[in-house]
Scaffold this active site. Structure first.
Site, PDB file in Angstrom:
ATOM      1  N   LYS A 181     -22.929  16.333   4.875  1.00 41.75           N
ATOM      2  CA  LYS A 181     -21.823  16.812   5.687  1.00 41.75           C
ATOM      3  C   LYS A 181     -21.592  15.753   6.721  1.00 41.75           C
ATOM      4  CE  LYS A 181     -19.231  19.698   7.825  1.00 41.75           C
ATOM      5  NZ  LYS A 181     -17.606  20.030   7.140  1.00 41.75           N
ATOM      6  N   SER A 196       0.803  -1.061  -0.058  1.00 45.87           N
ATOM      7  CA  SER A 196       0.031  -0.158  -0.149  1.00 45.87           C
ATOM      8  C   SER A 196       0.815   1.188   0.003  1.00 45.87           C
ATOM      9  CB  SER A 196      -0.988   0.049   1.207  1.00 45.87           C
ATOM     10  OG  SER A 196      -1.901   0.931   1.090  1.00 45.87           O
TER      11      SER A 196
END
Length: 304
Positions: free
Chosen positions: A174, A122
């Site tokens: 949000k 990764s």
């Protein structure tokens, strides 16, 4: 009175002579120290130079001190090459990106090689592709090219407990994600877009670093891990080997003498090093005695 004046004059002459000899001795000591440091390659522009080693281990975060240290190396004429020794399962997207960028800037000025140890997956692999050449062990776990964003939903558990979460938001996205309620379809789509864009950036870095077509990288970038041998066959690394092989390549291809000393890059000051050594020794003792070597520690070797 005349005798006192003569003694005073003699004393001043003696002080001047002592000061002269002391200064001369100090210059000799300083010159010897500079010569010794120059032979060891510790000073820019003196001696044959040195090779620096950056060790990247554990979780990769956004470390400003490491980035500044790499930028300084690019300007240090005493540094002939840099070895990046990686043993990391990954980290944050921002941390991997920042380290990749710093190594890319350094590569423009110095030869940079990556040496994979147990794991370089990764963000650990993102770090490696910034290097000019990548070495891996046959059993190294690498790859895991991809991005993951995890969240959890506790709404059912909280409902059983009679607890309900609520939020006042400026827009419907949000509070996405929010552990107090499931992802909405719009929230899932928006977050998937973020993950997809980060993934595209990762693929582009691999394609540029390995000089591979983007589509070829995408075929390998499904999150899977590779052994070092598999990665070599897929073109994700250049050769099987460790630091010795990296030094041999630097000598043969970049003219960096194999006998040059190697110095670990130190980004902490003296106080931080002492505190870190004390805490590290205590933590190592606790982990070794209480958790064992092959217990919890093994989990951290698995790529994320």
């Amino acid at each position: 009175m005349a005798l006192d004046a003569d003694l005073l004059i003699d004393r001043r002459r003696l002080k001047r002579r002592l000061a002269l000899w002391r200064g001369f001795a100090l210059l000799l000591v300083l010159g010897a120290a500079l010569a010794w440091l120059g032979r060891a390659g510790e000073l820019p522009g003196i001696g044959a130079g040195r090779v620096e080693r950056l060790t990247v281990s554990g979780f990769i975060g956004d470390d400003r001190k490491v980035q500044e240290a790499l930028d300084r190396l690019a300007k240090d004429s005493g540094v002939r090459a840099v070895i990046v020794a990686i043993d990391s399962p990954g980290g944050t997207v921002g941390g991997g990106e920042a380290l990749h960028a710093a190594l890319s800037r350094l590569r423009a000025a110095k030869p940079v090689v990556a040496v994979m140890r147990g794991t370089a997956a990764s963000a650990g692999y993102m770090t490696a592709v910034a290097a000019e050449r990548i070495f891996a062990r046959e059993s190294t776990l690498t790859g895991s090219i991809g991005v993951i964003l995890q969240t959890f939903d506790t709404s059912e558990l909280l409902a059983r407990l009679g607890v309900r979460g609520d939020a006042l938001v400026s827009g419907p996205l949000k509070d996405q994600p929010n552990p107090f309620h499931p992802l909405s379809p719009d929230g899932r789509a928006a977050l998937q877009g973020v993950v997809g864009d980060m993934y595209a950036q990762f693929v582009e870095k691999v394609a540029a670093g390995r000089r591979m077509p983007v589509e070829q990288v995408r075929g390998l970038a499904d999150g899977r891990v590779f052994t070092g041998r598999q990665a070599l066959e897929a073109g994700l690394v250049d050769a099987i080997g460790g630091e010795a092989e990296a030094r041999a390549w630097l000598a043969a291809e970049r003219g960096v003498p194999a006998e040059l000393p190697v110095r670990d890059i130190e980004t902490r000051n003296m106080a931080e090093r002492l505190a870190g050594a004390a805490f590290g020794g205590l933590a190592k003792t606790v982990v070794s005695e209480w958790l064992g070597v092959d217990g919890i520690g093994l989990l951290w070797q698995l790529p994320r």
